[in-house]
Design a protein around this motif. Structure first.
Motif, PDB file in Angstrom:
ATOM      1  N   LEU A 160       0.947  -1.304   0.030  1.00 25.70           N
ATOM      2  CA  LEU A 160      -0.068  -0.024  -0.078  1.00 25.70           C
ATOM      3  C   LEU A 160       0.893   1.267  -0.143  1.00 25.70           C
ATOM      4  O   LEU A 160       1.781   1.327   0.768  1.00 25.70           O
ATOM      5  N   ARG A 161       0.691   2.275  -0.751  1.00 29.90           N
ATOM      6  CA  ARG A 161       1.336   3.347  -1.038  1.00 29.90           C
ATOM      7  C   ARG A 161       0.312   4.563  -1.182  1.00 29.90           C
ATOM      8  O   ARG A 161      -0.859   4.109  -0.947  1.00 29.90           O
ATOM      9  N   SER A 162       0.894   5.650  -1.265  1.00 30.13           N
ATOM     10  CA  SER A 162       0.069   6.935  -1.469  1.00 30.13           C
ATOM     11  C   SER A 162       0.267   7.553  -2.696  1.00 30.13           C
ATOM     12  O   SER A 162       1.562   7.217  -3.205  1.00 30.13           O
ATOM     13  N   ALA A 163      -0.507   8.237  -3.233  1.00 28.06           N
ATOM     14  CA  ALA A 163       0.054   9.070  -4.760  1.00 28.06           C
ATOM     15  C   ALA A 163       1.097   9.752  -4.580  1.00 28.06           C
ATOM     16  O   ALA A 163       1.637  10.295  -5.527  1.00 28.06           O
ATOM     17  N   ALA A 164       1.060  10.313  -3.312  1.00 31.39           N
ATOM     18  CA  ALA A 164       2.393  11.330  -2.814  1.00 31.39           C
ATOM     19  C   ALA A 164       3.694  10.521  -3.296  1.00 31.39           C
ATOM     20  O   ALA A 164       4.899  11.094  -3.671  1.00 31.39           O
ATOM     21  N   ASP A 165       3.655   9.304  -3.397  1.00 28.74           N
ATOM     22  CA  ASP A 165       4.817   8.524  -3.576  1.00 28.74           C
ATOM     23  C   ASP A 165       5.420   8.555  -4.891  1.00 28.74           C
ATOM     24  O   ASP A 165       6.236   8.024  -5.439  1.00 28.74           O
ATOM     25  N   PHE A 166       4.186   8.851  -5.890  1.00 27.96           N
ATOM     26  CA  PHE A 166       4.496   8.934  -7.419  1.00 27.96           C
ATOM     27  C   PHE A 166       4.830  10.330  -7.848  1.00 27.96           C
ATOM     28  O   PHE A 166       4.537  10.525  -9.053  1.00 27.96           O
ATOM     29  N   ALA A 167       5.093  11.329  -7.076  1.00 28.93           N
ATOM     30  CA  ALA A 167       5.365  12.643  -7.380  1.00 28.93           C
ATOM     31  C   ALA A 167       6.462  12.801  -8.565  1.00 28.93           C
ATOM     32  O   ALA A 167       6.319  13.735  -9.542  1.00 28.93           O
ATOM     33  N   ASP A 168       7.385  11.828  -8.368  1.00 29.91           N
ATOM     34  CA  ASP A 168       8.300  12.054  -9.673  1.00 29.91           C
ATOM     35  C   ASP A 168       7.771  11.512 -10.904  1.00 29.91           C
ATOM     36  O   ASP A 168       8.242  12.124 -12.058  1.00 29.91           O
ATOM     37  N   ASP A 169       6.858  10.568 -10.858  1.00 26.91           N
ATOM     38  CA  ASP A 169       6.483   9.874 -12.262  1.00 26.91           C
ATOM     39  C   ASP A 169       5.060   9.337 -12.045  1.00 26.91           C
ATOM     40  O   ASP A 169       4.911   8.210 -11.592  1.00 26.91           O
ATOM     41  N   PRO A 170       3.979  10.225 -12.136  1.00 25.53           N
ATOM     42  CA  PRO A 170       2.666   9.691 -11.848  1.00 25.53           C
ATOM     43  C   PRO A 170       2.064   8.841 -12.795  1.00 25.53           C
ATOM     44  O   PRO A 170       0.914   8.809 -13.001  1.00 25.53           O
ATOM     45  N   ARG A 171       2.995   8.671 -14.013  1.00 26.07           N
ATOM     46  CA  ARG A 171       2.280   8.019 -15.367  1.00 26.07           C
ATOM     47  C   ARG A 171       1.577   6.728 -14.920  1.00 26.07           C
ATOM     48  O   ARG A 171       0.660   6.535 -15.667  1.00 26.07           O
ATOM     49  N   PRO A 172       2.077   5.880 -14.046  1.00 25.87           N
ATOM     50  CA  PRO A 172       1.416   4.691 -13.883  1.00 25.87           C
ATOM     51  C   PRO A 172       0.053   4.699 -13.144  1.00 25.87           C
ATOM     52  O   PRO A 172      -0.951   4.156 -13.477  1.00 25.87           O
ATOM     53  N   LEU A 173      -0.059   5.838 -12.562  1.00 21.55           N
ATOM     54  CA  LEU A 173      -1.580   6.188 -12.062  1.00 21.55           C
ATOM     55  C   LEU A 173      -2.427   6.688 -13.019  1.00 21.55           C
ATOM     56  O   LEU A 173      -3.487   6.319 -12.982  1.00 21.55           O
ATOM     57  N   PHE A 174      -1.681   7.413 -14.032  1.00 19.95           N
ATOM     58  CA  PHE A 174      -2.600   7.871 -15.378  1.00 19.95           C
ATOM     59  C   PHE A 174      -3.248   6.605 -16.005  1.00 19.95           C
ATOM     60  O   PHE A 174      -4.276   6.565 -16.359  1.00 19.95           O
ATOM     61  N   GLU A 175      -2.277   5.709 -16.194  1.00 22.40           N
ATOM     62  CA  GLU A 175      -2.699   4.592 -16.988  1.00 22.40           C
ATOM     63  C   GLU A 175      -3.915   3.581 -16.079  1.00 22.40           C
ATOM     64  O   GLU A 175      -4.540   3.040 -16.731  1.00 22.40           O
ATOM     65  N   ALA A 176      -3.509   3.466 -14.993  1.00 26.00           N
ATOM     66  CA  ALA A 176      -4.763   2.831 -14.194  1.00 26.00           C
ATOM     67  C   ALA A 176      -5.790   3.439 -14.279  1.00 26.00           C
ATOM     68  O   ALA A 176      -6.931   2.906 -14.092  1.00 26.00           O
ATOM     69  N   ASP A 177      -5.784   4.825 -13.987  1.00 25.50           N
ATOM     70  CA  ASP A 177      -6.958   5.808 -14.074  1.00 25.50           C
ATOM     71  C   ASP A 177      -7.730   5.518 -15.473  1.00 25.50           C
ATOM     72  O   ASP A 177      -9.152   5.389 -15.609  1.00 25.50           O
ATOM     73  N   ALA A 178      -6.914   5.519 -16.418  1.00 25.88           N
ATOM     74  CA  ALA A 178      -7.478   5.485 -17.840  1.00 25.88           C
ATOM     75  C   ALA A 178      -8.125   4.281 -18.105  1.00 25.88           C
ATOM     76  O   ALA A 178      -9.198   3.970 -18.682  1.00 25.88           O
ATOM     77  N   GLU A 179      -7.629   3.126 -17.596  1.00 32.61           N
ATOM     78  CA  GLU A 179      -8.186   1.785 -17.489  1.00 32.61           C
ATOM     79  C   GLU A 179      -9.402   1.832 -16.988  1.00 32.61           C
ATOM     80  O   GLU A 179     -10.436   1.167 -17.403  1.00 32.61           O
ATOM     81  N   ALA A 180      -9.618   2.095 -15.660  1.00 33.16           N
ATOM     82  CA  ALA A 180     -10.693   1.914 -14.936  1.00 33.16           C
ATOM     83  C   ALA A 180     -11.716   2.830 -15.603  1.00 33.16           C
ATOM     84  O   ALA A 180     -13.168   2.542 -15.551  1.00 33.16           O
ATOM     85  N   THR A 181     -11.562   4.266 -15.964  1.00 33.49           N
ATOM     86  CA  THR A 181     -12.461   4.977 -16.519  1.00 33.49           C
ATOM     87  C   THR A 181     -13.076   4.561 -17.896  1.00 33.49           C
ATOM     88  O   THR A 181     -14.405   4.772 -17.866  1.00 33.49           O
ATOM     89  N   ALA A 182     -12.334   3.669 -18.544  1.00 31.15           N
ATOM     90  CA  ALA A 182     -12.738   3.141 -19.837  1.00 31.15           C
ATOM     91  C   ALA A 182     -13.932   2.124 -19.561  1.00 31.15           C
ATOM     92  O   ALA A 182     -14.904   1.947 -20.524  1.00 31.15           O
TER      93      ALA A 182
END
Length: 306
Positions: A160-182
């Protein structure tokens, strides 16, 4: 007493939020979010805010634009809300008329709007040529006095992590968001394909709480997440909870959301809100498990512009 409609001005931000909270108290909205959304909207969205004014006071609001991220072209949206104490004075009718005129000029062939599931509101929409489509629920959880499910230990391969841990590269969160949104049920499905737009409208948006947004990693890969928005005071909202297709059926969405809710309560937030399509049974079951209850329903309506 004459009601007029005009474009939103930055000085209207506080009044805008006042009207929206009065009409729709289940949304986490702040003046900063309103100003940011208008300033950073994608050009293809043709985003515009309108206000109705009576005797110098803002009494109604409208969000208007095109669903630029939909694979179906020509879909517009117009969401109108009037101060409940100023209903029946013409603000809603004027806002809808001005919005439809603008959308027709912008190339919209249809207009979608959310309508409270109340007889008077639905009659207002039908009278103006709108047809009902799918309903969605607002849900509320009392964080201050309610009981959350206990936190459980994650399996060895899960972190378990937080989005703050992805500050340097949030692209993996974008890809997960895109898949869930679709995969979200919707009359106007969206495709998140523009990473820069996602950074501007989600990652950097005021109110998006990276510290309270929980992310589940499985063997180091983003598998699920629960995105949090806050007003910086007492209100917490779930913007999206999703699991990537390869990891579904393992309870990871529950794990992410439970972690986020516990940390939100520890941070002093007292009320949690979320929204679900009425046909999204899996997510409704998850929220019921947490203790959320339906507090209001809206029905999506559509009108074809001639």
């Amino acid at each position: 007493m004459t009601v007029t409609v005009r474009d939103f001005r930055p000085a209207d931000a506080e009044a805008w939020v006042r009207v929206r909270r009065a009409a729709l108290p289940y949304m986490v909205t702040t003046p900063g979010q309103v100003l940011y959304d208008l300033a950073r909207a994608h050009p293809g969205r043709r985003y515009r805010l309108l206000v109705a004014e009576e005797d110098g006071e803002v009494t109604g609001t409208a969000q208007v634009g095109l669903s630029h991220d939909s694979p179906v072209p020509g879909q517009g949206f117009c969401n109108v809300y009037t101060d409940p104490e100023r209903l029946g004075r013409g603000a809603g009718s004027l806002l809808v008329a001005r919005a439809e005129e603008y959308l027709a000029e912008a190339g919209a062939r249809s207009v979608y709007t959310w309508v409270p599931d109340e007889p008077a509101d639905r009659a207002f929409a039908v009278k103006r040529g709108y047809e009902p489509r799918r309903p969605a629920h607002f849900l509320h959880l009392d964080l201050a006095n309610g009981t959350l499910p206990p936190l459980r230990d994650a399996p060895p391969e899960v972190e378990l992590r937080s989005a703050a841990d992805f500050a340097d590269d949030p692209r993996p969160l974008f890809e997960a968001d895109a898949e869930a949104t679709a995969d979200e049920p919707s009359d106007t499905p969206a495709e998140l394909a523009d990473y820069d737009d996602w950074l501007a409208t989600t990652w950097h948006r005021p109110g998006f709480d990276r510290a309270l947004t929980s992310v589940v990693l499985v063997d180091g890969e983003v598998a699920a997440f629960s995105a949090a928005t806050t007003d910086g005071l007492t209100r917490y909202g779930t913007a999206m909870t999703g699991t990537r297709r390869a990891f579904r059926g393992r309870g990871l969405a529950k794990l992410a959301k439970n972690d986020s809710l516990h940390r939100a309560r520890a941070a002093g937030y007292t009320d949690a809100y979320t929204g679900n399509d009425a046909g999204n049974d899996p997510m409704l079951a998850v929220n019921t498990w947490f203790g959320y209850t339906v507090c209001a329903t809206e029905v999506r309506h559509v009108r074809t512009l001639v």
